[in-house]
Design a protein around this motif. Structure first.
Motif, PDB file in Angstrom:
ATOM      1  N   ASN A 195       0.833  -1.212   0.000  1.00  0.00           N
ATOM      2  CA  ASN A 195       0.000   0.000   0.000  1.00  0.00           C
ATOM      3  C   ASN A 195       0.871   1.268   0.000  1.00  0.00           C
ATOM      4  OD1 ASN A 195      -2.391   1.460  -0.059  1.00  0.00           O
ATOM      5  ND2 ASN A 195      -2.581   1.505   2.169  1.00  0.00           N
ATOM      6  N   ILE A 196       1.834   1.284  -0.936  1.00  0.00           N
ATOM      7  CA  ILE A 196       2.730   2.431  -1.063  1.00  0.00           C
ATOM      8  C   ILE A 196       2.317   3.210  -2.305  1.00  0.00           C
ATOM      9  CG2 ILE A 196       5.122   3.198  -1.221  1.00  0.00           C
ATOM     10  CD1 ILE A 196       5.979   0.513  -0.112  1.00  0.00           C
ATOM     11  N   LYS A 197       1.584   4.311  -2.115  1.00  0.00           N
ATOM     12  CA  LYS A 197       1.075   5.063  -3.249  1.00  0.00           C
ATOM     13  C   LYS A 197       2.197   5.729  -4.054  1.00  0.00           C
ATOM     14  CE  LYS A 197      -3.529   6.077  -1.416  1.00  0.00           C
ATOM     15  NZ  LYS A 197      -4.506   7.153  -1.077  1.00  0.00           N
ATOM     16  N   TRP A 198       3.202   6.256  -3.357  1.00  0.00           N
ATOM     17  CA  TRP A 198       4.250   6.978  -4.066  1.00  0.00           C
ATOM     18  C   TRP A 198       5.049   6.065  -4.988  1.00  0.00           C
ATOM     19  CZ3 TRP A 198       9.223   5.372  -3.672  1.00  0.00           C
ATOM     20  CH2 TRP A 198       9.584   4.615  -2.561  1.00  0.00           C
ATOM     21  N   LEU A 199       5.088   4.753  -4.668  1.00  0.00           N
ATOM     22  CA  LEU A 199       5.837   3.824  -5.505  1.00  0.00           C
ATOM     23  C   LEU A 199       5.186   3.678  -6.878  1.00  0.00           C
ATOM     24  CD1 LEU A 199       8.288   2.037  -5.633  1.00  0.00           C
ATOM     25  CD2 LEU A 199       6.933   0.159  -4.671  1.00  0.00           C
ATOM     26  N   LYS A 200       3.855   3.788  -6.934  1.00  0.00           N
ATOM     27  CA  LYS A 200       3.178   3.764  -8.224  1.00  0.00           C
ATOM     28  C   LYS A 200       3.599   4.956  -9.082  1.00  0.00           C
ATOM     29  CE  LYS A 200      -1.119   1.246  -7.295  1.00  0.00           C
ATOM     30  NZ  LYS A 200      -2.607   1.347  -7.287  1.00  0.00           N
ATOM     31  N   GLU A 201       3.743   6.104  -8.423  1.00  0.00           N
ATOM     32  CA  GLU A 201       4.121   7.309  -9.147  1.00  0.00           C
ATOM     33  C   GLU A 201       5.561   7.225  -9.665  1.00  0.00           C
ATOM     34  OE1 GLU A 201       3.499  10.396  -6.327  1.00  0.00           O
ATOM     35  OE2 GLU A 201       1.338  10.059  -6.139  1.00  0.00           O
ATOM     36  N   TRP A 202       6.428   6.567  -8.898  1.00  0.00           N
ATOM     37  CA  TRP A 202       7.836   6.482  -9.252  1.00  0.00           C
ATOM     38  C   TRP A 202       8.174   5.252 -10.079  1.00  0.00           C
ATOM     39  CZ3 TRP A 202      11.955   9.814  -8.137  1.00  0.00           C
ATOM     40  CH2 TRP A 202      11.626  10.919  -7.346  1.00  0.00           C
ATOM     41  N   ALA A 203       7.207   4.370 -10.322  1.00  0.00           N
ATOM     42  CA  ALA A 203       7.486   3.086 -10.980  1.00  0.00           C
ATOM     43  C   ALA A 203       8.107   3.270 -12.357  1.00  0.00           C
ATOM     44  CB  ALA A 203       6.206   2.259 -11.072  1.00  0.00           C
ATOM     45  N   LEU A 204       7.538   4.173 -13.157  1.00  0.00           N
ATOM     46  CA  LEU A 204       8.048   4.383 -14.510  1.00  0.00           C
ATOM     47  C   LEU A 204       9.477   4.918 -14.477  1.00  0.00           C
ATOM     48  CD1 LEU A 204       7.608   4.446 -17.557  1.00  0.00           C
ATOM     49  CD2 LEU A 204       6.599   6.719 -17.308  1.00  0.00           C
ATOM     50  N   GLY A 205       9.722   5.928 -13.645  1.00  0.00           N
ATOM     51  CA  GLY A 205      11.068   6.493 -13.551  1.00  0.00           C
ATOM     52  C   GLY A 205      12.084   5.478 -13.062  1.00  0.00           C
ATOM     53  N   ILE A 206      11.706   4.670 -12.054  1.00  0.00           N
ATOM     54  CA  ILE A 206      12.620   3.661 -11.520  1.00  0.00           C
ATOM     55  C   ILE A 206      12.966   2.623 -12.583  1.00  0.00           C
ATOM     56  CG2 ILE A 206      12.818   1.765  -9.857  1.00  0.00           C
ATOM     57  CD1 ILE A 206      11.158   3.446  -7.914  1.00  0.00           C
ATOM     58  N   SER A 207      11.966   2.149 -13.324  1.00  0.00           N
ATOM     59  CA  SER A 207      12.207   1.128 -14.347  1.00  0.00           C
ATOM     60  C   SER A 207      13.112   1.656 -15.456  1.00  0.00           C
ATOM     61  CB  SER A 207      10.877   0.631 -14.929  1.00  0.00           C
ATOM     62  OG  SER A 207      10.181   1.696 -15.565  1.00  0.00           O
ATOM     63  N   ILE A 208      12.940   2.926 -15.833  1.00  0.00           N
ATOM     64  CA  ILE A 208      13.777   3.505 -16.882  1.00  0.00           C
ATOM     65  C   ILE A 208      15.217   3.664 -16.396  1.00  0.00           C
ATOM     66  CG2 ILE A 208      14.198   5.592 -18.241  1.00  0.00           C
ATOM     67  CD1 ILE A 208      11.224   5.901 -18.568  1.00  0.00           C
ATOM     68  N   VAL A 209      15.403   4.161 -15.171  1.00  0.00           N
ATOM     69  CA  VAL A 209      16.755   4.335 -14.631  1.00  0.00           C
ATOM     70  C   VAL A 209      17.462   2.994 -14.513  1.00  0.00           C
ATOM     71  CG1 VAL A 209      18.063   5.039 -12.600  1.00  0.00           C
ATOM     72  CG2 VAL A 209      16.184   6.458 -13.414  1.00  0.00           C
ATOM     73  N   VAL A 210      16.757   1.982 -14.011  1.00  0.00           N
ATOM     74  CA  VAL A 210      17.350   0.643 -13.889  1.00  0.00           C
ATOM     75  C   VAL A 210      17.731   0.105 -15.265  1.00  0.00           C
ATOM     76  CG1 VAL A 210      16.874  -1.756 -13.247  1.00  0.00           C
ATOM     77  CG2 VAL A 210      16.198   0.092 -11.721  1.00  0.00           C
ATOM     78  N   SER A 211      16.894   0.339 -16.257  1.00  0.00           N
ATOM     79  CA  SER A 211      17.179  -0.132 -17.618  1.00  0.00           C
ATOM     80  C   SER A 211      18.400   0.576 -18.199  1.00  0.00           C
ATOM     81  CB  SER A 211      15.962   0.101 -18.517  1.00  0.00           C
ATOM     82  OG  SER A 211      14.842  -0.607 -18.051  1.00  0.00           O
ATOM     83  N   ILE A 212      18.528   1.881 -17.935  1.00  0.00           N
ATOM     84  CA  ILE A 212      19.694   2.628 -18.432  1.00  0.00           C
ATOM     85  C   ILE A 212      20.979   2.099 -17.807  1.00  0.00           C
ATOM     86  CG2 ILE A 212      20.824   4.888 -18.433  1.00  0.00           C
ATOM     87  CD1 ILE A 212      18.049   6.149 -18.665  1.00  0.00           C
ATOM     88  N   VAL A 213      20.937   1.855 -16.503  1.00  0.00           N
ATOM     89  CA  VAL A 213      22.124   1.307 -15.811  1.00  0.00           C
ATOM     90  C   VAL A 213      22.449  -0.075 -16.347  1.00  0.00           C
ATOM     91  CG1 VAL A 213      23.032   0.556 -13.578  1.00  0.00           C
ATOM     92  CG2 VAL A 213      21.676   2.655 -13.735  1.00  0.00           C
TER      93      VAL A 213
END
Length: 248
Positions: free
Chosen positions: A222-240
């Motif tokens: 039940n972490i609402k902010w994680l939904k908001e950051w999901a796209l950014g996190i996935s892109i950063v992880v993919s770039i790394v």
């Protein structure tokens, strides 16, 4: 040195691109583009806050939507920044700022610039990359981006009329059409990356897995902010991951 750069500016055969690429006129255009974007953001934000009570949307949800949109834009913005850094060596800072500030595709506009340069027997960044070639390439990029805006200006009212008609006849279909369009567009972009190489395939799997993991944890914990950051996190992880896969 300053005098030489001033004299070099405006010489079609000169290879001193920076005398033209960093001209005050282009800087003025770049600042004008971002000024318009800033004003648009203020106007749209005020319009949303003003219209929200009429459609029974609390201001708290409006603020949450703004925050979610801002956070979700971080990931795609990083991709744009990385592309922009690569383009700086070819077109200079003002031209790149103008292009990324407007509707368009960096890949499509770079392709337009490359094609226009090749028609003049030159290559971007090569020994034959003169001020004249730069001017033609930049104009090709600008026309390419302009057509995106013109098509948006023409097609948006037409699509709005069609959407209103369809929503009256069958509201359920209209509710599915935007979702289906987004799924189709992003699926097409994803599928196009798969056959390029094994690295592309691995990166698609990594980004999909990271996105799924973030959404799963957001739901379970039940972490609402994680939904908001999901796209950014996935892109950063993919770039790394892309960096380590290419340098391995």
């Amino acid at each position: 040195m300053t005098t030489q750069r001033i004299l070099a500016a405006g010489d079609p055969t000169s290879t001193d691109i920076w005398a033209l690429a960093n001209s005050p006129v282009l800087w003025f255009c770049a600042l004008g583009v971002f000024a318009v974007i800033f004003v648009q953001c203020i106007l749209y934000s005020r319009a949303v806050k003003k219209a929200a009570p009429h459609v029974d949307i609390p201001l708290a949800e409006v603020k949450e939507s703004f925050r979610a949109g801002a956070v979700a834009s971080i990931g795609p913005s990083l991709a744009v920044v990385l592309v922009s850094i690569a383009l700086l060596a070819l077109f200079g800072t003002p031209a790149v700022l103008v292009r990324i500030g407007l509707i368009g595709s960096a890949a499509a506009e770079t392709g337009s610039a490359s094609i226009s340069a090749s028609t003049m027997g030159a290559a971007l960044g090569g020994d034959s990359y003169t001020q004249q070639v730069f001017g033609v390439a930049f104009m090709a990029m600008s026309l390419s981006g302009a057509m995106w805006m013109i098509c948006t200006l023409i097609m948006t009212p037409l699509l709005k009329k069609g959407g209103n008609t369809l929503s009256k006849r069958n509201p359920a279909v209209m509710a599915l059409v935007p979702t289906a369009a987004l799924l189709g567009a992003f699926s097409a972009l994803t599928i196009a990356e798969l056959p390029k190489s094994n690295v592309h395939l691995i990166l698609v799997c990594i980004s999909a897995a990271m996105m799924g993991l973030c959404l799963y944890l957001a739901k379970v914990l039940n972490i609402k902010w994680l939904k908001e950051w999901a796209l950014g996190i996935s892109i950063v992880v993919s770039i790394v991951a892309a960096y380590f896969l290419h340098t391995a």
